[in-house]
Scaffold this motif. Structure first.
Motif, PDB file in Angstrom:
ATOM      1  N   MET A   1       0.766  -1.254  -0.062  1.00 42.69           N
ATOM      2  CA  MET A   1       0.056  -0.072  -0.003  1.00 42.69           C
ATOM      3  C   MET A   1       0.867   1.161   0.055  1.00 42.69           C
ATOM      4  O   MET A   1       1.811   1.255   0.790  1.00 42.69           O
ATOM      5  CB  MET A   1      -0.849  -0.042   1.311  1.00 42.69           C
ATOM      6  CG  MET A   1      -1.662   1.147   1.418  1.00 42.69           C
ATOM      7  SD  MET A   1      -2.936   1.006   2.660  1.00 42.69           S
ATOM      8  CE  MET A   1      -2.283   1.534   3.927  1.00 42.69           C
ATOM      9  N   LYS A   2       0.551   2.221  -0.928  1.00 45.30           N
ATOM     10  CA  LYS A   2       1.289   3.463  -0.742  1.00 45.30           C
ATOM     11  C   LYS A   2       1.388   4.259   0.087  1.00 45.30           C
ATOM     12  O   LYS A   2      -0.103   4.406   0.629  1.00 45.30           O
ATOM     13  CB  LYS A   2       0.914   4.265  -2.234  1.00 45.30           C
ATOM     14  CG  LYS A   2       1.631   5.564  -2.263  1.00 45.30           C
ATOM     15  CD  LYS A   2       1.967   6.055  -3.573  1.00 45.30           C
ATOM     16  CE  LYS A   2       2.690   7.240  -3.363  1.00 45.30           C
ATOM     17  NZ  LYS A   2       3.530   7.679  -4.334  1.00 45.30           N
ATOM     18  N   ASN A   3       2.148   4.686   0.955  1.00 48.70           N
ATOM     19  CA  ASN A   3       1.817   5.705   1.936  1.00 48.70           C
ATOM     20  C   ASN A   3       2.173   7.022   1.444  1.00 48.70           C
ATOM     21  O   ASN A   3       3.068   7.385   0.890  1.00 48.70           O
ATOM     22  CB  ASN A   3       2.793   5.234   3.182  1.00 48.70           C
ATOM     23  CG  ASN A   3       2.386   4.124   3.947  1.00 48.70           C
ATOM     24  OD1 ASN A   3       1.096   4.033   4.295  1.00 48.70           O
ATOM     25  ND2 ASN A   3       3.249   3.196   4.204  1.00 48.70           N
ATOM     26  N   TYR A   4       1.548   8.066   1.644  1.00 47.80           N
ATOM     27  CA  TYR A   4       1.590   9.306   1.308  1.00 47.80           C
ATOM     28  C   TYR A   4       2.275   9.950   2.426  1.00 47.80           C
ATOM     29  O   TYR A   4       2.196   9.940   3.584  1.00 47.80           O
ATOM     30  CB  TYR A   4       0.352  10.091   1.049  1.00 47.80           C
ATOM     31  CG  TYR A   4      -0.421   9.235  -0.076  1.00 47.80           C
ATOM     32  CD1 TYR A   4      -0.053   9.637  -1.420  1.00 47.80           C
ATOM     33  CD2 TYR A   4      -1.080   8.035  -0.054  1.00 47.80           C
ATOM     34  CE1 TYR A   4      -0.496   8.969  -2.689  1.00 47.80           C
ATOM     35  CE2 TYR A   4      -1.792   7.359  -1.234  1.00 47.80           C
ATOM     36  CZ  TYR A   4      -1.407   8.067  -2.324  1.00 47.80           C
ATOM     37  OH  TYR A   4      -1.922   7.237  -3.554  1.00 47.80           O
TER      38      TYR A   4
ATOM     39  N   ARG B   1     -17.708   3.194  -1.811  1.00 47.43           N
ATOM     40  CA  ARG B   1     -17.351   4.168  -0.475  1.00 47.43           C
ATOM     41  C   ARG B   1     -18.454   4.431   0.289  1.00 47.43           C
ATOM     42  O   ARG B   1     -18.393   4.556   1.507  1.00 47.43           O
ATOM     43  CB  ARG B   1     -16.923   5.397  -0.545  1.00 47.43           C
ATOM     44  CG  ARG B   1     -15.311   5.361  -1.593  1.00 47.43           C
ATOM     45  CD  ARG B   1     -14.355   4.812  -0.834  1.00 47.43           C
ATOM     46  NE  ARG B   1     -13.857   5.346   0.326  1.00 47.43           N
ATOM     47  CZ  ARG B   1     -12.729   5.023   1.044  1.00 47.43           C
ATOM     48  NH1 ARG B   1     -11.907   4.034   0.742  1.00 47.43           N
ATOM     49  NH2 ARG B   1     -12.275   5.761   2.174  1.00 47.43           N
TER      50      ARG B   1
ATOM     51  N   HIS C   1      -8.928   6.114  -8.403  1.00 50.48           N
ATOM     52  CA  HIS C   1      -7.671   5.596  -7.777  1.00 50.48           C
ATOM     53  C   HIS C   1      -7.706   5.963  -6.277  1.00 50.48           C
ATOM     54  O   HIS C   1      -6.819   5.867  -5.584  1.00 50.48           O
ATOM     55  CB  HIS C   1      -6.399   5.981  -8.459  1.00 50.48           C
ATOM     56  CG  HIS C   1      -6.415   5.895  -9.946  1.00 50.48           C
ATOM     57  ND1 HIS C   1      -6.282   4.581 -10.490  1.00 50.48           N
ATOM     58  CD2 HIS C   1      -6.744   6.512 -11.081  1.00 50.48           C
ATOM     59  CE1 HIS C   1      -6.507   4.729 -11.590  1.00 50.48           C
ATOM     60  NE2 HIS C   1      -6.731   5.706 -12.275  1.00 50.48           N
TER      61      HIS C   1
ATOM     62  N   ALA D   1      -9.137   5.567  -3.211  1.00 53.02           N
ATOM     63  CA  ALA D   1      -9.622   4.970  -2.072  1.00 53.02           C
ATOM     64  C   ALA D   1      -8.451   4.834  -0.886  1.00 53.02           C
ATOM     65  O   ALA D   1      -8.358   5.229   0.320  1.00 53.02           O
ATOM     66  CB  ALA D   1     -10.168   3.535  -2.234  1.00 53.02           C
ATOM     67  N   LYS D   2      -7.250   4.430  -1.267  1.00 52.70           N
ATOM     68  CA  LYS D   2      -5.999   4.306  -0.361  1.00 52.70           C
ATOM     69  C   LYS D   2      -5.603   5.490   0.158  1.00 52.70           C
ATOM     70  O   LYS D   2      -5.403   5.684   1.176  1.00 52.70           O
ATOM     71  CB  LYS D   2      -4.948   3.629  -1.186  1.00 52.70           C
ATOM     72  CG  LYS D   2      -5.057   2.081  -1.578  1.00 52.70           C
ATOM     73  CD  LYS D   2      -4.745   1.059  -0.020  1.00 52.70           C
ATOM     74  CE  LYS D   2      -4.744  -0.388  -0.637  1.00 52.70           C
ATOM     75  NZ  LYS D   2      -6.273  -0.563  -1.004  1.00 52.70           N
TER      76      LYS D   2
ATOM     77  N   ASP E   1      -7.949   6.565   2.866  1.00 51.06           N
ATOM     78  CA  ASP E   1      -7.697   5.850   4.043  1.00 51.06           C
ATOM     79  C   ASP E   1      -6.678   6.682   4.692  1.00 51.06           C
ATOM     80  O   ASP E   1      -6.698   6.575   5.985  1.00 51.06           O
ATOM     81  CB  ASP E   1      -7.728   4.347   3.810  1.00 51.06           C
ATOM     82  CG  ASP E   1      -8.942   3.990   3.427  1.00 51.06           C
ATOM     83  OD1 ASP E   1      -9.916   4.476   3.389  1.00 51.06           O
ATOM     84  OD2 ASP E   1      -8.895   2.708   2.655  1.00 51.06           O
ATOM     85  N   ASN E   2      -5.596   6.553   4.066  1.00 54.58           N
ATOM     86  CA  ASN E   2      -4.193   7.229   4.589  1.00 54.58           C
ATOM     87  C   ASN E   2      -4.397   8.599   5.207  1.00 54.58           C
ATOM     88  O   ASN E   2      -4.031   8.794   6.476  1.00 54.58           O
ATOM     89  CB  ASN E   2      -3.193   7.259   3.586  1.00 54.58           C
ATOM     90  CG  ASN E   2      -2.521   5.731   3.575  1.00 54.58           C
ATOM     91  OD1 ASN E   2      -1.258   5.764   3.458  1.00 54.58           O
ATOM     92  ND2 ASN E   2      -3.211   4.976   2.963  1.00 54.58           N
TER      93      ASN E   2
END
Ligand SMILES: Cc1ncc(COP(=O)(O)O)c(C=O)c1O
Length: 391
Positions: free
Chosen positions: A1-4, A81, A285, A287-288, A291-292
């Protein structure tokens, strides 16, 4: 999962930003922290900037359409969502949520009609009414221990045959409520019985703090769907408010048709090429990222909650259920609204929104934007404490 990387500090001064480049004009001072306007100090995610860059490869930016893929991204986002089934034919457009309120007002009321708002609320709700020859009816929210609920009894009392519409903020800015199903059912029941249309501004619908949930007002029943026009946007969630793109949804084809006629009459339907591209990328794109983002904001809010509890117990603060906007009750300091703003700006060095701008029931509150890097948030809290210690 990509973390921003939400910790990164970005200098927004000199980018024609309302939040930063209007500080001097609005607050008389530039060298202060900016925690007012509701946009975030976080970079817009890469899948959006990439989509915009891709569109930039073609050097013509002529009139454009919203393609099928745009509508599909909205349909999928609502389903995934918010567990809300929406069809492409039920979706329209607005060049912003506030313009959407205005167009709804034009479409569904005439001069002299009454429109209901629930103060304290985002101020364009009532300026849209009073500046357009309609009568404002305020059914103020009930506040108990800094938790706000709708006043159904007063609502029912105030409604007469001139009341055509209610503007609902769901989730509610500035008090941070994510309205629960039973509350929405009560509201719909009253509105249906009195022929009052509901314009549900759901711009903050993706900014939900766990364990709360966003419930699209129109999704709760067939009755709700029949009397509601919903305004949504990717703008707050993905920090793209400057692209002036939002969406309008109604399951009632007559309402949607009337809304579209009002939009056609003002020629506002064209939209912005980059806003279309960015919104589609966000809903395809995003959603992740959301969440982050919401975990980060939630930790920021935890920090403020604990800091206030330990260091500034005279400030009353209830954790919001949604949004990154914190609604601080400053009544214990016994300062007028003017003095309170003067204190925040000139003593603490922080630009905030005066609670009074959200209606008189917001008097002696301030709204603080917590969507900023944690290190900056810590600095702001320390500045606030240092200033309060001197009172
Ligand atoms: C409840 C609410 N509606 C609408 C807006 C603004 O919408 P737009 O910029 O799309 O007109 C805001 C911005 O803070 C808001 O909080």
């Amino acid at each position: 999962m990509k973390n921003y990387n939400f910790d990164k500090i970005l200098n927004r001064r000199g980018t024609n930003s309302v939040k930063y480049d209007l500080l001097k004009e609005r607050f008389g001072k530039e060298d202060i922290m900016s925690m007012w306007v509701a946009d975030m100090d976080f970079a817009c995610p890469d899948f959006i900037t990439q989509a915009i860059s891709k569109r930039l490869q073609h050097p013509i930016f002529g009139y454009s359409i919203r393609p099928e893929s745009f509508f599909k991204s909205v349909v999928n986002w609502m389903k995934e969502r918010h567990q809300w089934d929406v069809k492409t034919s039920e979706i329209s457009f607005s060049p912003g949520v506030v313009p959407g309120l205005f167009l709804a007002l034009k479409a569904f009321s005439k001069p002299g009609d009454k429109i209901i708002v629930q103060q304290p609320v985002y101020f364009p709700f009532f300026t849209t009414v009073s500046e357009n020859d309609r009568q404002l009816v305020s059914n103020n929210l009930i506040e108990k221990d800094d938790y706000y609920t709708m006043d159904f009894e007063n609502l029912e009392k105030q409604i007469d045959e001139k009341c055509k519409m209610i503007f609902v903020s769901n989730p509610h800015n500035p008090v941070g409520r994510a309205w629960k199903k039973d509350e929405l059912h009560k509201l719909v029941d009253i509105c249906k019985r009195h022929n009052v249309l509901i314009i549900s501004d759901e711009i903050h619908s993706d900014l939900i703090l766990k364990p709360n949930k966003h419930i699209p007002l129109a999704s709760i029943s067939d009755d709700a769907a029949a009397i509601t026009l919903t305004l949504m946007a990717a703008s707050k969630t993905f920090n793209i408010a400057g692209l002036s793109t939002s969406i309008v949804i109604s399951k009632n084809p007559i309402l949607l048709k009337k809304y579209n006629e009002a939009m056609d009459a003002t020629h506002l339907m064209q939209g912005n090429i980059f806003g279309t591209v960015a919104t589609e990328a966000a809903y395809t794109h995003g959603a992740k990222f959301v969440d982050n983002l919401m975990s980060y904001i939630s930790e920021n809010i935890d920090y403020v909650e604990e800091f206030i509890f330990k260091n500034l117990p005279k400030i009353e603060f209830k954790r919001p259920e949604a949004t990154y906007l914190l609604w601080l009750n400053m009544k214990a300091y016994n300062l007028s609204d003017k003095k309170l703003m003067d204190f925040f700006v000139n003593e603490a060095g922080i630009a905030v929104n005066s609670g009074k701008t959200f209606g008189s029931s917001g008097s002696r509150y301030v709204r603080l934007n917590a969507a900023l890097p944690k290190s900056e948030l810590i600095m702001s809290m320390n500045k606030l404490k240092a200033a309060i210690d001197k009172i």
